[in-house]
Design an enzyme around this catalytic site. Structure first.
Site, short mmCIF file in Angstrom:
data_model
loop_
_atom_site.label_atom_id
_atom_site.label_comp_id
_atom_site.label_asym_id
_atom_site.label_seq_id
_atom_site.Cartn_x
_atom_site.Cartn_y
_atom_site.Cartn_z
N THR A 53 0.86 -1.18 0.00
CA THR A 53 0.00 0.00 0.00
C THR A 53 0.89 1.22 0.00
OG1 THR A 53 -0.06 0.05 2.39
CG2 THR A 53 -1.83 -1.12 1.31
N TRP A 80 -18.90 17.11 12.07
CA TRP A 80 -17.88 16.67 11.12
C TRP A 80 -18.20 17.20 9.73
CZ3 TRP A 80 -16.33 10.83 12.02
CH2 TRP A 80 -15.75 10.70 13.31
P1 AMP Z 1 -5.75 2.07 -2.06
O1 AMP Z 1 -5.53 0.93 -1.16
O2 AMP Z 1 -4.52 2.82 -2.41
O3 AMP Z 1 -6.53 1.63 -3.27
O4 AMP Z 1 -6.66 3.13 -1.31
C1 AMP Z 1 -7.90 2.77 -0.74
C2 AMP Z 1 -8.63 4.00 -0.29
O5 AMP Z 1 -8.99 4.80 -1.39
C3 AMP Z 1 -9.94 3.69 0.37
O6 AMP Z 1 -9.79 3.30 1.71
C4 AMP Z 1 -10.67 5.01 0.22
O7 AMP Z 1 -10.26 5.95 1.19
C5 AMP Z 1 -10.20 5.48 -1.13
N1 AMP Z 1 -11.20 5.15 -2.15
C6 AMP Z 1 -11.23 4.10 -3.00
N2 AMP Z 1 -12.30 4.15 -3.81
C7 AMP Z 1 -13.00 5.26 -3.47
C8 AMP Z 1 -14.20 5.87 -3.92
N3 AMP Z 1 -14.93 5.38 -4.92
N4 AMP Z 1 -14.60 6.99 -3.29
C9 AMP Z 1 -13.89 7.54 -2.28
N5 AMP Z 1 -12.75 7.01 -1.83
C10 AMP Z 1 -12.30 5.89 -2.40
#
Ligand code: AMP
Length: 542
Positions: free
Chosen positions: A185, A444
């Site tokens: 990540t 919030w």
């Molecule tokens: P990653 O592991 O880098 O793909 O990041 C995951 C994070 O991206 C999630 O926990 C969310 O905070 C954000 N995320 C992914 N998809 C969305 C979405 N459709 N809308 C808002 N945030 C998102």
């Protein structure tokens, strides 16, 4: 009493062999790093994956070894996915957009034995060579004619490696819980942490995303994953596409609007998947050049919240259905997908857009709930918001090598770090990352809401909202925005626009314009950097 069904393991090698057998003539089309468009079939892909697995054995690769890739979306990368995992090793996709020191860190942390790299990243590896001495060799993903001059030790040409073996290879059978791939990540703070997927989780996730209420993939689709294969396995597309034998179009290194548009049209793509940033570039390109889409029916938008203006542009101007989806690396990644229910058949276009702004309903296999700060369940009323917890067979149980310690609670729930509401129909909506919400006077404020509203303001290209300390309210929102090229928009214009969609107390206390915003390696806003930069910012309301 156990059932009497066959206990055949769910293995990734079966996906590519299924595609080769049942959809052998279906194409995988790639824009290559060398330049030309390459096309071949699933049958050829499977044969080359078998040759690669055999060649890896020849290199001394053993089950469980981590083999890294630094590569764009392309046919060789697909073969490598199958070759490495299929023979029982672990395909470790590295995000080349990470800082070089972070890449060095994760190569060492993962103990990668070999690295497969596109030509693009040879200079990057040369810089890292001293830091990653335990790597036994670097395989450059090209043919002899394109091999670069390089100082890297133990360099192997990919095509020569395959030329040395035939495709007579039987995929080994092993426990479906065996590790198949590894993805770190991006981590906005601290070192990246590894999420280790298994054959079982990957195959189950593929079934899930193919299903109708998820992304509904089938053989009649032509799929273009703009989302890179180094970002959670391109959201699982290379596996799911093989599961249904759908034609796949791989964009290589060129993700700009013009290049993606060209592929969408020339290959008659029906569904494309990517983060909002790439769709912003595509929409801007199509608008500036008066282009239309002749085959695309659906876009899947995820990774960050899909803004209203983007949903409306696709749906109303280009007649493309938007499917908003949410997930994370720790979830393989798909958790929720926003599809309509039967009851929504006749809703107004405005209500439909409102629904599409939500991240959607859980796909079967993903269990989710929202809880308050004390861990108590919150109601699914579409209003109460709290920490979003998930569990399921393609959700991580812990990071690679135990980094971060135990990450599940006693009932097996994983805290996503997102804050969300869930409505009575089960539609989840992210209000924020828990670290990003603005806590103003006991209320919030969702930074995502304010950002989405701001990018709907004419002249605004991108926006970030962060909390700035405030003596009376604890925190108040500050909007940091990037203007569109040549736009004349002012602070007052933006605030006037926001008044149309936000309550008074949710309005930012100030607006500042910058030339660009910082992003993480996966294209998300890097708010830690912004918060740091603006921590002493003097709000006009203080
Ligand atoms: P990653 O592991 O880098 O793909 O990041 C995951 C994070 O991206 C999630 O926990 C969310 O905070 C954000 N995320 C992914 N998809 C969305 C979405 N459709 N809308 C808002 N945030 C998102």
């Amino acid at each position: 009493m156990f059932g009497l069904m066959q206990d055949r393991p769910l293995l990734i090698s079966d996906l590519i062999e299924f595609a080769a057998l049942h959809h052998g003539g279906e194409e995988i089309v790639s824009r290559t790093i060398e330049g030309p468009i390459h096309r071949y079939t699933y049958r050829q892909c499977a044969a080359r994956a078998r040759r690669l697995a055999k060649a890896l054995l020849g290199l001394g690769v053993e089950k469980g070894d981590r083999i890294a890739t630094l590569a764009w979306n392309g046919y060789r990368h697909v073969e490598i996915y199958y070759g490495i995992s299929g023979m029982g090793a672990v395909c470790h996709t590295i995000n080349p957009r990470l800082f070089p020191e972070q890449i060095g860190y994760i190569v060492n942390h993962a103990e990668d034995k070999y690295i497969f790299t596109d030509l693009t990243f040879v200079p990057l590896l040369e810089k890292l060579a001293d830091q990653i001495k335990q790597v036994k060799g670097v395989v450059i993903m090209t043919d002899q004619a394109h091999m670069p001059q390089t100082q890297l030790p133990n360099v192997i040409c990919y095509e020569s490696l395959l030329d040395g073996v035939d495709d007579e290879f039987r995929w080994p059978l092993f426990d479906e819980r065996t590790a198949s791939s590894l993805c770190y990540t991006s981590g906005t703070t601290g070192n990246p942490k590894g999420v280790l997927f298994s054959h079982r989780s990957t195959v189950l996730h593929s079934y899930a995303i193919c299903s109708k209420d998820a992304v509904a993939l089938g053989n009649e689709e032509t799929i273009l994953p703009v989302v890179p294969m180094f970002h959670v396995n391109a959201w699982g597309v290379p596996y799911a596409a093989a599961m249904c034998g759908a034609k796949m179009v791989m964009p290589g290194a060129r993700l700009d609007g013009a290049s993606i548009y060209e592929l969408l049209e020339s290959e008659q793509v029906t569904i494309a998947l990517g983060v909002p940033t790439v769709w912003m570039m595509l929409l801007a390109y199509m608008k500036e050049n008066g282009k239309r889409l002749s085959s695309v029916q659906r876009t899947v938008i995820g990774g960050s919240a899909a803004p209203r203006s983007m949903i409306e542009a696709f749906e109303k101007e280009y007649d493309v259905r938007v499917i908003h989806a949410w997930g994370m690396t720790e979830m393989s990644p798909v958790g929720t997908v926003c599809n309509m229910k039967k009851k929504h058949k006749n809703i107004s276009s405005e209500d439909k857009t409102k629904l599409q702004l939500k991240q959607g309903r859980a796909v079967y296999g993903v269990d989710m709930k929202i809880v308050d700060a004390n861990g108590r369940d919150l109601p699914w009323d579409g209003r109460a918001f709290g920490n979003l917890l998930v569990r399921g067979p393609w959700i991580t149980s812990g990071y690679f090598k135990g980094e971060g310690g135990g990450i599940l609670d006693e009932e097996g729930w994983f805290d996503t770090g997102d804050v969300a509401t869930i409505d009575p129909d089960g539609y989840m909506q992210i209000t924020d990352r828990s670290k990003d919400v603005i806590k103003s006077g006991g209320e919030w404020i969702s930074s995502i809401d304010v950002e989405n509203s701001a990018v709907g303001c004419p002249g605004i290209a991108e926006a970030a909202v962060i909390a700035v300390p405030h003596p009376k309210w604890d925190e108040r929102p500050l909007l940091i925005a990037v203007k569109k090229k040549d736009a004349q928009v002012t602070r007052e214009d933006v605030l006037a626009h926001l008044k149309g969609t936000l309550a008074k107390w949710q309005l930012p206390d100030d607006v500042v314009f910058v030339d660009q915003l910082p992003h993480t390696a996966t294209g998300k806003l890097l708010k830690t950097q912004l918060r740091d930069q603006y921590k002493n910012f003097k709000l006009p309301t203080v």
